[in-house]
Enzyme design. Sequence first.
Site, PDB file in Angstrom:
ATOM      1  N   GLN A 181       5.129  10.045 -13.601  1.00 54.47           N
ATOM      2  CA  GLN A 181       6.348   9.594 -12.943  1.00 54.47           C
ATOM      3  C   GLN A 181       6.029   9.027 -11.564  1.00 54.47           C
ATOM      4  OE1 GLN A 181       9.320  12.390 -13.961  1.00 54.47           O
ATOM      5  NE2 GLN A 181      10.913  11.462 -12.711  1.00 54.47           N
ATOM      6  N   SER A 192       0.652  14.582 -15.550  1.00 59.06           N
ATOM      7  CA  SER A 192       1.940  15.227 -15.804  1.00 59.06           C
ATOM      8  C   SER A 192       2.525  14.716 -17.115  1.00 59.06           C
ATOM      9  CB  SER A 192       2.876  15.027 -14.605  1.00 59.06           C
ATOM     10  OG  SER A 192       4.028  15.824 -14.717  1.00 59.06           O
ATOM     11  N   LEU A 193       3.646  13.978 -17.094  1.00 57.96           N
ATOM     12  CA  LEU A 193       4.205  13.473 -18.358  1.00 57.96           C
ATOM     13  C   LEU A 193       3.196  12.612 -19.100  1.00 57.96           C
ATOM     14  CD1 LEU A 193       5.296  10.291 -18.909  1.00 57.96           C
ATOM     15  CD2 LEU A 193       6.460  10.803 -16.776  1.00 57.96           C
ATOM     16  N   ARG A 252      12.200  17.452 -21.902  1.00 58.08           N
ATOM     17  CA  ARG A 252      11.484  17.861 -20.689  1.00 58.08           C
ATOM     18  C   ARG A 252      12.183  17.349 -19.440  1.00 58.08           C
ATOM     19  NH1 ARG A 252       6.966  15.807 -17.585  1.00 58.08           N
ATOM     20  NH2 ARG A 252       5.397  17.413 -17.085  1.00 58.08           N
ATOM     21  N   HIS A 311       6.689  21.035 -11.081  1.00 56.87           N
ATOM     22  CA  HIS A 311       5.415  21.765 -11.067  1.00 56.87           C
ATOM     23  C   HIS A 311       5.429  22.920 -10.061  1.00 56.87           C
ATOM     24  CE1 HIS A 311       3.667  18.993 -13.876  1.00 56.87           C
ATOM     25  NE2 HIS A 311       4.082  17.978 -13.138  1.00 56.87           N
ATOM     26  N   GLN A 341       1.976  23.663 -17.891  1.00 58.61           N
ATOM     27  CA  GLN A 341       1.969  22.507 -17.000  1.00 58.61           C
ATOM     28  C   GLN A 341       3.295  22.337 -16.262  1.00 58.61           C
ATOM     29  OE1 GLN A 341       3.243  18.671 -17.707  1.00 58.61           O
ATOM     30  NE2 GLN A 341       1.192  17.919 -18.232  1.00 58.61           N
TER      31      GLN A 341
END
Length: 313
Positions: free
Chosen positions: A10, A94-95, A119, A203, A252
């Site tokens: 992102q 991340s994603l 998510r 996170h 995560q």
Amino acid sequence: MSIAFTFPGQGSQAVGMGRDLAEAFPEARAVFEEVDDALSQKLSKVMWEGPEDELTLTANAQPALMAVSIAAMRVMEKGGLSLRDKVSYVAGHSLGEYSALCAAGTFSLADTARLLRIRGDAMQAAVPVGEGAMAAIIGLEAEDVEAVCAAASAGSVCQIANDNGGGQLVVSGARAAVEEAARLASEKGAKRAIMLPVSAPFHSALMQPAADAMREALAKVGKSAPAVPVIANVTVSPLTDPEEIARRLVEQVTGRVRWRETVAWFGENGVGTLYEIGSGKVLSGLARRINRDLNAVAVNAPADIEAAMQALV
């Protein structure tokens, strides 16, 4: 020297992303159509026309970024690229880890889109707007930022969310604690400590409700062993077991994205070139700052794909 493919997270989204791929390649158009169908939403229209604030929404940005990455992958595969034959590892920020796993065949495209929508929604809903925050700390070592977080949290939540390398760390947690961490970091000698315009404290431990939602969603989805190992954000180790991959994806959500260590791991394990597949060039820039010996190549436009294919096939 071997090759790894990385997939952006992102912040790499931009209105118009992927449109040139869709116009040039039927394989790319098919990806965007399948994602639209999976989400029962014309996400491609938001990607190509905006408005920007709608694209930036976490629930839209996450599947949108994945779609661009997989569109580029499908075009390359149509041109003769075999991930298993040419690439040693995949990883994503991340994603982007979901994009990497979709590219490697662990999840189907439709399932990946739906997982990222879940998510994004769950991460947005985990903390009331305004109660969480994130800040970028520039120019302090990780150990110093750890100490700042410990001092600032004092019964609240403040932790390192992203270790991006190049002297850039992002902290996340309760707003007051993050603001205090930014102040303490400046006192400790940080070049900059900047509050980020984000909608939730990603996170961090405050994301536990979203982690629970992802545990449930991942338990229900079909999973296959990836064609090549994925380097997990939270462990910086190569994974191939689908159930362990799912467990690490749950971790995560509340854990640290260890990107500096991931890029360092590549350099230590025989990888000479990183191809960043998808929107933007953020990961390529980070890679060059972390390890100047790595060749970092961003692949998102038709011309990028053509150049990459000449090198890879």
